[in-house]
Write a protein that holds these residues in place. Structure first.
Motif, PDB file in Angstrom:
ATOM      1  N   MET A  71      43.459  41.376  48.097  1.00  0.00           N
ATOM      2  CA  MET A  71      42.833  40.121  47.681  1.00  0.00           C
ATOM      3  C   MET A  71      43.431  39.542  46.404  1.00  0.00           C
ATOM      4  O   MET A  71      43.509  38.324  46.256  1.00  0.00           O
ATOM      5  N   ILE A  72      43.878  40.394  45.501  1.00  0.00           N
ATOM      6  CA  ILE A  72      44.455  39.875  44.256  1.00  0.00           C
ATOM      7  C   ILE A  72      45.699  39.026  44.547  1.00  0.00           C
ATOM      8  O   ILE A  72      45.788  37.885  44.071  1.00  0.00           O
ATOM      9  N   PRO A  73      46.655  39.498  45.353  1.00  0.00           N
ATOM     10  CA  PRO A  73      47.787  38.609  45.650  1.00  0.00           C
ATOM     11  C   PRO A  73      47.381  37.388  46.487  1.00  0.00           C
ATOM     12  O   PRO A  73      47.983  36.320  46.378  1.00  0.00           O
ATOM     13  N   HIS A  74      46.343  37.545  47.320  1.00  0.00           N
ATOM     14  CA  HIS A  74      45.837  36.414  48.090  1.00  0.00           C
ATOM     15  C   HIS A  74      45.323  35.334  47.137  1.00  0.00           C
ATOM     16  O   HIS A  74      45.640  34.143  47.279  1.00  0.00           O
ATOM     17  N   HIS A  75      44.551  35.750  46.144  1.00  0.00           N
ATOM     18  CA  HIS A  75      44.037  34.807  45.150  1.00  0.00           C
ATOM     19  C   HIS A  75      45.183  34.207  44.328  1.00  0.00           C
ATOM     20  O   HIS A  75      45.161  33.013  44.015  1.00  0.00           O
ATOM     21  N   GLN A  76      46.164  35.035  43.964  1.00  0.00           N
ATOM     22  CA  GLN A  76      47.301  34.514  43.195  1.00  0.00           C
ATOM     23  C   GLN A  76      48.075  33.491  44.026  1.00  0.00           C
ATOM     24  O   GLN A  76      48.545  32.481  43.494  1.00  0.00           O
TER      25      GLN A  76
END
Length: 164
Positions: A71-76
């Motif tokens: 999710m962190i790279p998705h949000h980024q």
């Protein structure tokens, strides 16, 4: 198991490349683009490839960590695409939504790191935030102080949730 992961990662990468190829063919079919639209599409293609690649993780055995790791790279990726909208977009409503995406997704990234007990990632520099803001200053500005305050408040709220 490792072969399954490698195959999955190759499939994700191939899917992203096919999507980018389709976009490229569609652009040629529609006709010539102006320089600004071509730059916008190129930036979004880069953001999508980077996001899809970073989301392809090897399972760690910890569902929560795996969720955050994807999710962190998705949000980024959402932040990167929203910044492209702020840089090139003209629709005031969409630009405001893009500004909100930048702030909210940054807050959620911080909250995920905090929830996992990780140290917070380096905050975007004031210069980087100012660059986003300057591209929108004539439209609907959000001050750098306001963005930092939102990120700080999010981290404080996440810490409070962890305290008994």
């Amino acid at each position: 198991m490792h072969d399954s992961y490698s195959s999955s990662r190759m499939l994700v990468r191939a899917t992203a490349l096919i999507a980018l190829s389709f976009t490229s063919h569609l652009v040629h079919a529609v006709g010539p683009l102006n320089e600004q639209e071509a730059s916008y599409l190129k930036e979004n293609d880069v953001a999508m490839i980077k996001m899809m690649d970073a989301m392809s993780i090897a399972p760690s055995g910890d569902i929560d960590r795996d969720f955050a790791a994807m999710m962190i790279p998705h949000h980024q990726g959402a932040i990167d695409m929203a910044r492209s909208e702020l840089k090139y977009g003209k629709n005031e409503q969409l630009r405001r939504i893009a500004q909100e995406i930048v702030v909210e997704q940054q807050q959620e990234i911080v909250a995920m790191h905090v929830a996992l007990g990780e140290s917070l990632p380096a905050q975007p520099s004031s210069t980087a935030q100012a660059n986003v803001i300057s591209s929108t200053s004539s439209h609907h500005p959000i001050s750098t102080d306001s963005m930092s305050m939102h990120m700080h408040d999010s981290a404080k709220a996440a810490n409070k949730e962890d305290t008994p």
